[in-house]
Design a protein around this motif. Structure first.
Motif, PDB file in Angstrom:
ATOM      1  N   LEU A  87      -6.003  45.282 -38.568  1.00  0.00           N
ATOM      2  CA  LEU A  87      -5.105  46.071 -39.415  1.00  0.00           C
ATOM      3  C   LEU A  87      -5.785  47.422 -39.553  1.00  0.00           C
ATOM      4  CD1 LEU A  87      -4.441  43.447 -42.260  1.00  0.00           C
ATOM      5  CD2 LEU A  87      -2.943  44.026 -40.336  1.00  0.00           C
ATOM      6  N   LEU A  88      -5.150  48.466 -39.061  1.00  0.00           N
ATOM      7  CA  LEU A  88      -5.727  49.808 -39.155  1.00  0.00           C
ATOM      8  C   LEU A  88      -5.107  50.476 -40.381  1.00  0.00           C
ATOM      9  CD1 LEU A  88      -7.417  52.105 -37.734  1.00  0.00           C
ATOM     10  CD2 LEU A  88      -5.269  52.820 -36.711  1.00  0.00           C
ATOM     11  N   VAL A  89      -5.885  50.527 -41.468  1.00  0.00           N
ATOM     12  CA  VAL A  89      -5.343  51.035 -42.733  1.00  0.00           C
ATOM     13  C   VAL A  89      -5.535  52.549 -42.816  1.00  0.00           C
ATOM     14  CG1 VAL A  89      -5.564  50.922 -45.247  1.00  0.00           C
ATOM     15  CG2 VAL A  89      -5.776  48.841 -43.885  1.00  0.00           C
ATOM     16  N   VAL A  90      -4.441  53.258 -43.140  1.00  0.00           N
ATOM     17  CA  VAL A  90      -4.523  54.718 -43.275  1.00  0.00           C
ATOM     18  C   VAL A  90      -3.916  55.122 -44.618  1.00  0.00           C
ATOM     19  CG1 VAL A  90      -4.031  56.941 -42.184  1.00  0.00           C
ATOM     20  CG2 VAL A  90      -4.128  54.897 -40.762  1.00  0.00           C
ATOM     21  N   ASP A  91      -4.622  55.958 -45.338  1.00  0.00           N
ATOM     22  CA  ASP A  91      -4.167  56.437 -46.644  1.00  0.00           C
ATOM     23  C   ASP A  91      -2.931  57.334 -46.473  1.00  0.00           C
ATOM     24  OD1 ASP A  91      -5.939  57.472 -49.513  1.00  0.00           O
ATOM     25  OD2 ASP A  91      -4.045  58.376 -48.881  1.00  0.00           O
ATOM     26  N   ALA A  92      -1.875  57.058 -47.243  1.00  0.00           N
ATOM     27  CA  ALA A  92      -0.602  57.780 -47.076  1.00  0.00           C
ATOM     28  C   ALA A  92      -0.697  59.226 -47.546  1.00  0.00           C
ATOM     29  CB  ALA A  92       0.490  57.063 -47.859  1.00  0.00           C
ATOM     30  N   ASN A  93      -1.731  59.527 -48.294  1.00  0.00           N
ATOM     31  CA  ASN A  93      -1.900  60.897 -48.754  1.00  0.00           C
ATOM     32  C   ASN A  93      -2.872  61.647 -47.837  1.00  0.00           C
ATOM     33  OD1 ASN A  93      -2.179  63.230 -50.279  1.00  0.00           O
ATOM     34  ND2 ASN A  93      -3.754  62.315 -51.577  1.00  0.00           N
ATOM     35  N   GLU A  94      -4.017  61.050 -47.544  1.00  0.00           N
ATOM     36  CA  GLU A  94      -5.036  61.734 -46.730  1.00  0.00           C
ATOM     37  C   GLU A  94      -4.719  61.732 -45.236  1.00  0.00           C
ATOM     38  OE1 GLU A  94      -8.974  60.392 -47.415  1.00  0.00           O
ATOM     39  OE2 GLU A  94      -9.013  61.161 -49.462  1.00  0.00           O
ATOM     40  N   GLY A  95      -3.963  60.751 -44.792  1.00  0.00           N
ATOM     41  CA  GLY A  95      -3.648  60.659 -43.366  1.00  0.00           C
ATOM     42  C   GLY A  95      -4.858  60.248 -42.547  1.00  0.00           C
ATOM     43  N   ILE A  96      -4.731  60.434 -41.220  1.00  0.00           N
ATOM     44  CA  ILE A  96      -5.804  60.029 -40.306  1.00  0.00           C
ATOM     45  C   ILE A  96      -7.059  60.848 -40.589  1.00  0.00           C
ATOM     46  CG2 ILE A  96      -6.508  60.156 -37.887  1.00  0.00           C
ATOM     47  CD1 ILE A  96      -3.759  59.357 -37.073  1.00  0.00           C
ATOM     48  N   GLN A  97      -8.189  60.166 -40.712  1.00  0.00           N
ATOM     49  CA  GLN A  97      -9.470  60.837 -40.920  1.00  0.00           C
ATOM     50  C   GLN A  97     -10.428  60.450 -39.797  1.00  0.00           C
ATOM     51  OE1 GLN A  97     -10.188  63.067 -43.381  1.00  0.00           O
ATOM     52  NE2 GLN A  97      -8.071  62.932 -44.044  1.00  0.00           N
ATOM     53  N   ALA A  98     -11.615  61.075 -39.828  1.00  0.00           N
ATOM     54  CA  ALA A  98     -12.542  60.906 -38.700  1.00  0.00           C
ATOM     55  C   ALA A  98     -12.874  59.439 -38.412  1.00  0.00           C
ATOM     56  CB  ALA A  98     -13.805  61.704 -38.968  1.00  0.00           C
ATOM     57  N   GLN A  99     -13.105  58.646 -39.469  1.00  0.00           N
ATOM     58  CA  GLN A  99     -13.453  57.243 -39.193  1.00  0.00           C
ATOM     59  C   GLN A  99     -12.241  56.394 -38.802  1.00  0.00           C
ATOM     60  OE1 GLN A  99     -15.735  57.100 -42.722  1.00  0.00           O
ATOM     61  NE2 GLN A  99     -16.936  58.566 -41.541  1.00  0.00           N
ATOM     62  N   THR A 100     -11.035  56.884 -39.123  1.00  0.00           N
ATOM     63  CA  THR A 100      -9.841  56.171 -38.648  1.00  0.00           C
ATOM     64  C   THR A 100      -9.862  56.240 -37.121  1.00  0.00           C
ATOM     65  OG1 THR A 100      -8.696  57.297 -40.469  1.00  0.00           O
ATOM     66  CG2 THR A 100      -7.347  55.946 -39.016  1.00  0.00           C
ATOM     67  N   VAL A 101     -10.171  57.437 -36.609  1.00  0.00           N
ATOM     68  CA  VAL A 101     -10.179  57.638 -35.155  1.00  0.00           C
ATOM     69  C   VAL A 101     -11.283  56.789 -34.517  1.00  0.00           C
ATOM     70  CG1 VAL A 101     -10.452  59.364 -33.328  1.00  0.00           C
ATOM     71  CG2 VAL A 101      -9.307  59.989 -35.449  1.00  0.00           C
ATOM     72  N   ALA A 102     -12.492  56.879 -35.086  1.00  0.00           N
ATOM     73  CA  ALA A 102     -13.621  56.137 -34.502  1.00  0.00           C
ATOM     74  C   ALA A 102     -13.341  54.639 -34.485  1.00  0.00           C
ATOM     75  CB  ALA A 102     -14.888  56.436 -35.297  1.00  0.00           C
ATOM     76  N   ASN A 103     -12.831  54.122 -35.606  1.00  0.00           N
ATOM     77  CA  ASN A 103     -12.594  52.683 -35.692  1.00  0.00           C
ATOM     78  C   ASN A 103     -11.437  52.242 -34.805  1.00  0.00           C
ATOM     79  OD1 ASN A 103     -14.689  51.988 -37.418  1.00  0.00           O
ATOM     80  ND2 ASN A 103     -13.522  52.605 -39.217  1.00  0.00           N
ATOM     81  N   PHE A 104     -10.409  53.089 -34.689  1.00  0.00           N
ATOM     82  CA  PHE A 104      -9.298  52.746 -33.805  1.00  0.00           C
ATOM     83  C   PHE A 104      -9.842  52.563 -32.379  1.00  0.00           C
ATOM     84  CE2 PHE A 104      -6.468  54.154 -30.439  1.00  0.00           C
ATOM     85  CZ  PHE A 104      -5.427  53.252 -30.581  1.00  0.00           C
ATOM     86  N   PHE A 105     -10.689  53.507 -31.921  1.00  0.00           N
ATOM     87  CA  PHE A 105     -11.163  53.402 -30.543  1.00  0.00           C
ATOM     88  C   PHE A 105     -12.083  52.199 -30.322  1.00  0.00           C
ATOM     89  CE2 PHE A 105      -9.348  57.650 -30.257  1.00  0.00           C
ATOM     90  CZ  PHE A 105      -8.571  57.455 -29.113  1.00  0.00           C
ATOM     91  N   LEU A 106     -12.797  51.790 -31.359  1.00  0.00           N
ATOM     92  CA  LEU A 106     -13.596  50.558 -31.227  1.00  0.00           C
ATOM     93  C   LEU A 106     -12.660  49.380 -30.942  1.00  0.00           C
ATOM     94  CD1 LEU A 106     -16.249  50.725 -34.113  1.00  0.00           C
ATOM     95  CD2 LEU A 106     -16.660  50.958 -31.671  1.00  0.00           C
ATOM     96  N   ALA A 107     -11.556  49.322 -31.682  1.00  0.00           N
ATOM     97  CA  ALA A 107     -10.594  48.226 -31.509  1.00  0.00           C
ATOM     98  C   ALA A 107      -9.873  48.342 -30.169  1.00  0.00           C
ATOM     99  CB  ALA A 107      -9.585  48.230 -32.651  1.00  0.00           C
ATOM    100  N   PHE A 108      -9.539  49.564 -29.816  1.00  0.00           N
ATOM    101  CA  PHE A 108      -8.805  49.815 -28.573  1.00  0.00           C
ATOM    102  C   PHE A 108      -9.654  49.394 -27.371  1.00  0.00           C
ATOM    103  CE2 PHE A 108      -7.444  52.729 -25.172  1.00  0.00           C
ATOM    104  CZ  PHE A 108      -6.097  52.399 -25.129  1.00  0.00           C
ATOM    105  N   GLU A 109     -10.932  49.813 -27.401  1.00  0.00           N
ATOM    106  CA  GLU A 109     -11.818  49.445 -26.280  1.00  0.00           C
ATOM    107  C   GLU A 109     -12.023  47.936 -26.198  1.00  0.00           C
ATOM    108  OE1 GLU A 109     -15.217  51.980 -26.917  1.00  0.00           O
ATOM    109  OE2 GLU A 109     -13.938  53.712 -26.471  1.00  0.00           O
ATOM    110  N   ALA A 110     -11.965  47.261 -27.345  1.00  0.00           N
ATOM    111  CA  ALA A 110     -12.115  45.798 -27.334  1.00  0.00           C
ATOM    112  C   ALA A 110     -10.784  45.113 -26.998  1.00  0.00           C
ATOM    113  CB  ALA A 110     -12.638  45.332 -28.686  1.00  0.00           C
TER     114      ALA A 110
END
Ligand SMILES: Nc1nc2c(ncn2[C@@H]2O[C@H](COP(=O)(O)OP(=O)(O)OP(=O)(O)O)[C@@H](O)[C@H]2O)c(=O)[nH]1
Length: 669
Positions: free
Chosen positions: A162-185
């Motif tokens: 589950l890739l959780v993103v804050d509805a106010n802050e939007g995508i942040q640096a660790q959202t990107v890093a963590n998404f790619f960890l999951a994507f690569e796996a």
């Protein structure tokens, strides 16, 4: 799984008996046994309570592979992972719905105080949906970059996130890093837009960002408020519908991956395992593929979220296993366990955690050395990503050089030493692991290799003996509102960073990619970035290897004598600024003495900065009028005792405090 002394919260829960716990949940009724009281949001279909109120072991064979989902929650710091985990635990009846249940999976005191997750935690949830009983294994992971090692390990036990993103802050640096960890796996990713209850929430904007950056259709986003529980049930259903069940074969011999381990002083190592093949139960003889040692299994179970023994664990399931291992090093993370005399191909395992910063650690008082030693040993048993080397300083005595995954990791370790082990320490300024390619045959013989890693600046080899020096670099991601872009670019330039990419993730948000020398971001980069951007920019980085660098070893001298503890390695362009700062700090903390003291920063024989401490004659007997000899003797004795705390550098006496002030990390001040 944290059961060490000092974890008050956990202890409090652990002390409740099964009967009282069950009573609190309202599960103990007049009937002798109780199964699941509701159809949906089932409390626990597998668990039964006997008439004595004792929890009976869960029969895990009820959950065939196709009814199992293993998933993780990943997100940027504070976007609501732990809060969502709490709601999922409540919804499945794993915990009660009370106001006190906040961040249930953040079990460490430091996690609760700082409001951050440091250690990944597992919880098995039992859920009834459309007439089927599901076993959902949830792994809550940390968001901060220092703990991304925990994230990648946890993902190895999962098929989706589950890739959780804050509805106010939007995508942040660790959202990107963590998404790619999951994507690569190659995991299924379910985007969850959280905090839709906030006044400034803009879930539609976040949907568009997700589409642009991750190429995930906005139809796939689930909008929730974890805080209020809005739409959380649809997250559970999406887990079942969109995440595949694990590929696991129960008829094969046991193949279990150790994806985490902790140490309990009474029961030894508790290994978190994901079973890929076979089954395991109490009494089985198992072998560690890593050490080839054989153990007898004492207990297996699931985390619910506390340990709940089961008869057996089957392929596809995630749980814990205790088998008389006395040291966490015996249950290496990434190790494969198999049944005695039934060897299997080991799982690929993990790369070991790579320390990014090193710092000296010394007891404040040397008489505390042994206590601190035992505290460091206990803590490293529970955090195997910390590396420990013995070290010695003339001024600070015996201690260690410790390696950490980052500065926050170092602070958290320090805080845990204080809170869980009552230890008080001096931490020196962190340095990064430099490398040197040697040219001197004598040195190559001594080190038995051509390329060496230097974790202690005092051991930095002279330029005449090396072909080149190398410094660690990282690929940094910065996400910021575009009004701050100019200022941030200047900051990056000043930190010797090279721009690699720039992209607008929506009309007014920019994602920048820079290659940074690790040394330039380790201490205060994040603080500078935050203050430049009024707190709006976020930052994350990943290891990007090493690059050639013009490094120099800088000595600090007092009246011409080198102070070993203050030797530093710096980039040649930064030497003057750093040298000047150290000299100034030292001047402020050195007491005046009977003669003038020259404080100098030097590279080889070249002096690059200088400060002077003027002479001062301290006469301890100055206020002693008359001839009371015993009083004079007392004062002289006290002065002599004070001198014991001094370290002599040439003829200059340096009090321990002065070293501490100069060496202390900025974050400590
Ligand atoms: N308004 C609102 N606040 C929320 C919601 N979900 C979480 N929060 C708040 O956001 C803050 C961070 O929540 P956490 O659940 O600790 O975030 P996290 O992602 O686990 O944080 P780390 O473990 O540090 O990475 C807390 O103050 C929560 O109460 C939500 O849906 N709405």
């Amino acid at each position: 799984m944290w059961t060490l002394a000092g974890l008050g919260w956990r202890r409090g829960r652990a002390l409740a008996t099964p009967a009282t716990r069950a009573a609190r949940r309202g599960l103990l009724g007049p009937r002798p046994t109780l199964a699941c009281p509701t159809a949906t949001g089932c409390r626990d279909p597998g668990r039964r309570y006997s008439s004595a109120g004792r929890k009976e072991k869960i029969d895990m064979s009820r959950f065939p592979v196709e009814n199992i989902r293993n998933f993780s929650i990943i997100a940027h710091v504070d976007h609501g992972k732990s809060t969502l985990a709490d709601r999922l635990l409540e919804l499945t009846g794993t915990i009660d719905k009370t106001k006190n249940n906040k961040q249930v999976l953040d079990k460490l005191q430091v996690e609760r105080e700082r409001g951050i997750t440091v250690k990944a935690q597992t919880a098995s949830l039992f859920y009834n949906w459309e007439g089927k009983q599901y076993l959902l294994n949830l792994i809550d992971t940390p968001g901060h970059v220092d703990f991304s090692y925990e994230v990648s390990r946890s993902l190895s036990a999962c098929q989706g996130v589950l890739l959780v993103v804050d509805a106010n802050e939007g995508i942040q640096a660790q959202t990107v890093a963590n998404f790619f960890l999951a994507f690569e796996a190659q995991l299924s990713v379910i985007p969850v837009i959280n905090k839709i209850d906030l006044k400034n929430a803009d879930p539609e904007r976040v949907e568009k960002q997700i589409e642009k950056v991750f190429d995930i259709s906005s139809d796939e986003c689930i909008k929730i408020s974890a805080k209020l529980g809005t739409n959380v049930e649809s997250v559970l259903q999406a887990v079942i519908k969109r995440i595949p069940s694990p590929k696991a074969y129960r008829k094969n011999p046991l193949r279990a991956l150790v994806f985490d381990s902790t140490f309990d002083q009474y029961r030894g190592v508790i290994a978190n395992v994901a079973l890929f093949d076979g089954a395991v139960s109490k009494g089985d003889k198992i072998v560690s593929a890593h050490t080839q040692k054989t153990y007898e299994v004492n207990e297996v179970g699931v985390l619910n979220p506390n340990e709940q023994p089961t008869h057996k664990l089957y392929a596809g399931q995630v749980g814990y296993l205790i088998a008389g291992m006395k040291d966490v090093s015996e249950a290496q993370i990434g190790d494969t366990l198999y049944l005695h005399k039934q060897p299997v191909e080991p799982m690929p395992g993990f790369k070991s955690a790579k320390p990014m910063v090193f710092a000296g650690m010394y007891p404040v008082d040397q008489s505390e050395y042994n206590n601190l030693k035992s505290a460091v040993e206990k803590l490293t048993l529970n955090d195997s990503s910390v590396t420990v080397h013995r070290d010695n300083s003339l001024a600070l005595g015996a201690g260690w050089r410790l390696g950490f995954l980052g500065l926050l990791h170092m602070e958290v370790f320090n805080q845990r030493l204080e809170q869980e082990h009552n230890a008080s320490v001096i931490l020196t300024t962190p340095t990064v692991p430099y490398k040197a390619v040697l040219s001197s045959t004598k040195l190559i013989k001594e080190y038995r290799e051509k390329e060496i890693t230097i974790i202690n600046p005092a051991q930095f080899p002279d330029k005449s003996k090396v072909v080149e020096y190398l410094e660690p670099v990282v690929l940094g991601t910065i996400i910021t509102p575009d009004e701050y872009t100019g200022k941030i670019m200047m900051l990056c330039q000043a930190r010797r960073a090279v721009q690699k990419n720039m992209m607008f993730i929506d009309q007014n948000r920019v994602m920048l990619k820079y290659l940074f020398p690790l040394n330039e971001i380790v201490v205060d980069f994040y603080d500078s970035l935050k203050s430049l951007s009024s707190g709006y920019a976020s930052f994350d980085y990943e290891d990007a290897g090493y690059q050639t660098a013009e490094l120099v070893k800088m000595d600090i001298l007092l009246n011409g004598n080198i102070v070993e503890e203050l030797v530093t390695v710096v980039h040649k362009d930064k030497a003057h600024t750093v040298g000047k700062a150290i000299c100034e700090r030292l001047k402020d903390s050195l007491p005046r003495q009977l003669f003038e003291i020259a404080i100098q920063a030097a590279i080889g024989s070249k002096i690059i900065a200088r400060e002077t401490v003027k002479a001062y004659r301290k006469n301890v007997l100055a206020k002693c009028y008359g001839g009371d000899i015993t009083r004079k003797m007392k004062l002289l004795k006290r002065q002599a005792e004070g001198k014991k705390k001094l370290r002599k550098v040439g003829n200059v006496e340096v009090p321990k405090d002065a070293f501490i002030k100069v060496l202390r990390t900025q974050s400590d001040k």
